[in-house]
Design a protein around this motif. Structure first.
Motif, PDB file in Angstrom:
ATOM      1  N   ARG A  94       0.843  -1.207   0.000  1.00 60.12           N
ATOM      2  CA  ARG A  94       0.000   0.000   0.000  1.00 60.12           C
ATOM      3  C   ARG A  94       0.869   1.243   0.000  1.00 60.12           C
ATOM      4  O   ARG A  94       1.994   1.226   0.495  1.00 60.12           O
ATOM      5  CB  ARG A  94      -0.929  -0.002   1.216  1.00 60.12           C
ATOM      6  CG  ARG A  94      -2.015  -1.057   1.075  1.00 60.12           C
ATOM      7  CD  ARG A  94      -2.876  -1.204   2.303  1.00 60.12           C
ATOM      8  NE  ARG A  94      -3.849  -2.264   2.070  1.00 60.12           N
ATOM      9  CZ  ARG A  94      -5.084  -2.061   1.621  1.00 60.12           C
ATOM     10  NH1 ARG A  94      -5.524  -0.831   1.425  1.00 60.12           N
ATOM     11  NH2 ARG A  94      -5.894  -3.072   1.396  1.00 60.12           N
ATOM     12  N   ASP A  95       0.317   2.322  -0.565  1.00 60.75           N
ATOM     13  CA  ASP A  95       1.086   3.573  -0.578  1.00 60.75           C
ATOM     14  C   ASP A  95       0.921   4.295   0.761  1.00 60.75           C
ATOM     15  O   ASP A  95       0.258   3.795   1.675  1.00 60.75           O
ATOM     16  CB  ASP A  95       0.676   4.443  -1.781  1.00 60.75           C
ATOM     17  CG  ASP A  95      -0.758   4.980  -1.674  1.00 60.75           C
ATOM     18  OD1 ASP A  95      -1.343   4.948  -0.569  1.00 60.75           O
ATOM     19  OD2 ASP A  95      -1.287   5.423  -2.707  1.00 60.75           O
ATOM     20  N   ALA A  96       1.508   5.493   0.866  1.00 59.79           N
ATOM     21  CA  ALA A  96       1.518   6.227   2.134  1.00 59.79           C
ATOM     22  C   ALA A  96       0.102   6.553   2.621  1.00 59.79           C
ATOM     23  O   ALA A  96      -0.130   6.695   3.823  1.00 59.79           O
ATOM     24  CB  ALA A  96       2.336   7.507   1.975  1.00 59.79           C
ATOM     25  N   ARG A  97      -0.861   6.667   1.694  1.00 63.26           N
ATOM     26  CA  ARG A  97      -2.241   6.983   2.095  1.00 63.26           C
ATOM     27  C   ARG A  97      -3.072   5.730   2.355  1.00 63.26           C
ATOM     28  O   ARG A  97      -4.278   5.811   2.576  1.00 63.26           O
ATOM     29  CB  ARG A  97      -2.917   7.832   1.009  1.00 63.26           C
ATOM     30  CG  ARG A  97      -2.371   9.272   0.927  1.00 63.26           C
ATOM     31  CD  ARG A  97      -2.891   9.976  -0.309  1.00 63.26           C
ATOM     32  NE  ARG A  97      -2.511   9.222  -1.514  1.00 63.26           N
ATOM     33  CZ  ARG A  97      -3.263   9.124  -2.609  1.00 63.26           C
ATOM     34  NH1 ARG A  97      -4.435   9.690  -2.668  1.00 63.26           N
ATOM     35  NH2 ARG A  97      -2.824   8.427  -3.648  1.00 63.26           N
ATOM     36  N   GLY A  98      -2.419   4.572   2.255  1.00 59.62           N
ATOM     37  CA  GLY A  98      -3.125   3.333   2.546  1.00 59.62           C
ATOM     38  C   GLY A  98      -3.837   2.719   1.351  1.00 59.62           C
ATOM     39  O   GLY A  98      -4.554   1.732   1.480  1.00 59.62           O
ATOM     40  N   LYS A  99      -3.635   3.297   0.150  1.00 60.15           N
ATOM     41  CA  LYS A  99      -4.261   2.737  -1.062  1.00 60.15           C
ATOM     42  C   LYS A  99      -3.394   1.611  -1.606  1.00 60.15           C
ATOM     43  O   LYS A  99      -2.165   1.706  -1.590  1.00 60.15           O
ATOM     44  CB  LYS A  99      -4.366   3.826  -2.147  1.00 60.15           C
ATOM     45  CG  LYS A  99      -5.348   4.938  -1.822  1.00 60.15           C
ATOM     46  CD  LYS A  99      -6.665   4.780  -2.547  1.00 60.15           C
ATOM     47  CE  LYS A  99      -6.563   4.976  -4.062  1.00 60.15           C
ATOM     48  NZ  LYS A  99      -7.804   4.527  -4.727  1.00 60.15           N
ATOM     49  N   PRO A 100      -4.006   0.523  -2.116  1.00 59.06           N
ATOM     50  CA  PRO A 100      -3.197  -0.563  -2.674  1.00 59.06           C
ATOM     51  C   PRO A 100      -2.327  -0.057  -3.833  1.00 59.06           C
ATOM     52  O   PRO A 100      -2.809   0.713  -4.665  1.00 59.06           O
ATOM     53  CB  PRO A 100      -4.237  -1.558  -3.207  1.00 59.06           C
ATOM     54  CG  PRO A 100      -5.501  -1.227  -2.498  1.00 59.06           C
ATOM     55  CD  PRO A 100      -5.453   0.245  -2.203  1.00 59.06           C
ATOM     56  N   LEU A 101      -1.071  -0.459  -3.880  1.00 53.77           N
ATOM     57  CA  LEU A 101      -0.179  -0.090  -4.980  1.00 53.77           C
ATOM     58  C   LEU A 101      -0.672  -0.743  -6.266  1.00 53.77           C
ATOM     59  O   LEU A 101      -1.062  -1.909  -6.265  1.00 53.77           O
ATOM     60  CB  LEU A 101       1.241  -0.576  -4.700  1.00 53.77           C
ATOM     61  CG  LEU A 101       1.985   0.084  -3.541  1.00 53.77           C
ATOM     62  CD1 LEU A 101       3.283  -0.664  -3.264  1.00 53.77           C
ATOM     63  CD2 LEU A 101       2.274   1.545  -3.858  1.00 53.77           C
ATOM     64  N   LEU A 102      -0.658   0.001  -7.373  1.00 55.69           N
ATOM     65  CA  LEU A 102      -1.113  -0.570  -8.632  1.00 55.69           C
ATOM     66  C   LEU A 102       0.050  -0.989  -9.523  1.00 55.69           C
ATOM     67  O   LEU A 102      -0.138  -1.686 -10.506  1.00 55.69           O
ATOM     68  CB  LEU A 102      -2.001   0.432  -9.385  1.00 55.69           C
ATOM     69  CG  LEU A 102      -3.311   0.794  -8.675  1.00 55.69           C
ATOM     70  CD1 LEU A 102      -4.167   1.670  -9.558  1.00 55.69           C
ATOM     71  CD2 LEU A 102      -4.077  -0.461  -8.272  1.00 55.69           C
ATOM     72  N   ARG A 103       1.235  -0.531  -9.166  1.00 52.95           N
ATOM     73  CA  ARG A 103       2.394  -0.875  -9.984  1.00 52.95           C
ATOM     74  C   ARG A 103       3.297  -1.876  -9.275  1.00 52.95           C
ATOM     75  O   ARG A 103       3.682  -1.662  -8.126  1.00 52.95           O
ATOM     76  CB  ARG A 103       3.215   0.379 -10.289  1.00 52.95           C
ATOM     77  CG  ARG A 103       2.601   1.283 -11.353  1.00 52.95           C
ATOM     78  CD  ARG A 103       3.590   2.388 -11.686  1.00 52.95           C
ATOM     79  NE  ARG A 103       3.091   3.296 -12.704  1.00 52.95           N
ATOM     80  CZ  ARG A 103       3.272   3.105 -14.012  1.00 52.95           C
ATOM     81  NH1 ARG A 103       3.932   2.054 -14.447  1.00 52.95           N
ATOM     82  NH2 ARG A 103       2.788   3.966 -14.876  1.00 52.95           N
ATOM     83  N   ILE A 104       3.684  -2.927  -9.999  1.00 53.49           N
ATOM     84  CA  ILE A 104       4.703  -3.861  -9.513  1.00 53.49           C
ATOM     85  C   ILE A 104       5.972  -3.063  -9.233  1.00 53.49           C
ATOM     86  O   ILE A 104       6.663  -3.291  -8.249  1.00 53.49           O
ATOM     87  CB  ILE A 104       4.980  -4.932 -10.594  1.00 53.49           C
ATOM     88  CG1 ILE A 104       3.756  -5.820 -10.765  1.00 53.49           C
ATOM     89  CG2 ILE A 104       6.216  -5.761 -10.251  1.00 53.49           C
ATOM     90  CD1 ILE A 104       3.745  -6.606 -12.069  1.00 53.49           C
ATOM     91  N   THR A 105       6.246  -2.104 -10.131  1.00 56.79           N
ATOM     92  CA  THR A 105       7.484  -1.332 -10.048  1.00 56.79           C
ATOM     93  C   THR A 105       7.522  -0.379  -8.853  1.00 56.79           C
ATOM     94  O   THR A 105       8.509   0.301  -8.644  1.00 56.79           O
ATOM     95  CB  THR A 105       7.701  -0.534 -11.352  1.00 56.79           C
ATOM     96  OG1 THR A 105       6.518   0.210 -11.649  1.00 56.79           O
ATOM     97  CG2 THR A 105       7.995  -1.470 -12.507  1.00 56.79           C
TER      98      THR A 105
END
Ligand code: HEC
Ligand code: HEC
Length: 154
Positions: A94-105
């Motif tokens: 997850r990113d800093a805002r808690g959203k799931p990351l969409l990029r493998i990279t």
């Protein structure tokens, strides 16, 4: 336990991490047809289930492209991706805002594996984007990221 019993057990334990790193692509015709036309088929193992669900819920706004599918295909491919997803093995999911990351990279695991590549290398005309796996991993389309087939283009 005698050494004859202990040794094979030890060797099996040592071999486990290597197997957990396998990105062989599970067969799925719908996934191959719909998700390998603009780019290679990215291994489902490389993202968390939450990330795949989030991505598959927003295909009309897919990284600046429209990758929409009819509902039957969309839900079948989502089920496939979730079933083969990487879970916690992908590192931060997850990113800093808690959203799931969409990029493998953007995953911790990807960054750990590529620490030695600097920003200028990623931007080379022969590479363009970290998402362009095939630029360096000749066999990426077949899910093979083994060190033996890596070559960084000039
Ligand atoms: C119409 C073209 C198109 C189709 C079809 C498409 N994609 Fe993409 N996809 C893109 C583009 C463009 C990017 C961004 C590439 C970049 O940043 O270089 C992308 C990026 C991605 C990434 C992130 C790569 C990274 O940076 O880690 C994933 C994962 C992904 N796509 C999965 C899928 C899946 C799953 C499907 C099938 C449901 C799909 N794509 C179908 C165009 C497409
Ligand atoms: C600029 C070239 C380049 C690009 C583009 C690139 N990689 Fe890599 N990758 C490398 C290098 C170099 C290594 C080996 C690092 C090492 O040996 O420590 C590596 C290692 C890996 C590994 C670990 C392999 C192993 O045997 O441990 C995986 C998995 C991987 N990359 C996946 C990807 C994916 C997925 C993409 C695209 C989303 C990608 N890479 C894009 C250069 C690249």
């Amino acid at each position: 336990m005698t050494i004859r019993i202990i040794l094979p057990l030890l060797l099996t334990a040592l071999a486990l991490p290597a197997r957990a790193d396998s990105y062989a692509l599970p067969k799925n015709p719908a996934f191959e047809e719909e998700c390998a036309s603009c780019h290679i088929a990215y291994p489902p193992q490389m993202l968390h289930a939450d990330s795949w669900r989030e991505m598959m819920g927003g295909l009309s706004r897919h990284f600046g492209s429209d990758a929409s599918l009819d509902e039957k295909r969309r839900s079948a491919i989502t089920d496939f991706l979730v079933a083969h997803s990487g879970g916690r093995k992908t590192g931060d999911t997850r990113d800093a805002r808690g959203k799931p990351l969409l990029r493998i990279t953007e995953t911790a695991r990807f960054n750990r594996k590529h620490v030695e590549i600097d920003a200028a290398t990623w931007k080379r005309a022969s590479i363009k984007s970290p998402a362009n796996c095939t630029a360096c991993h000749a066999q990426a389309a077949a899910g093979d990221y083994n060190e033996r087939s890596i070559r960084i283009p000039k």
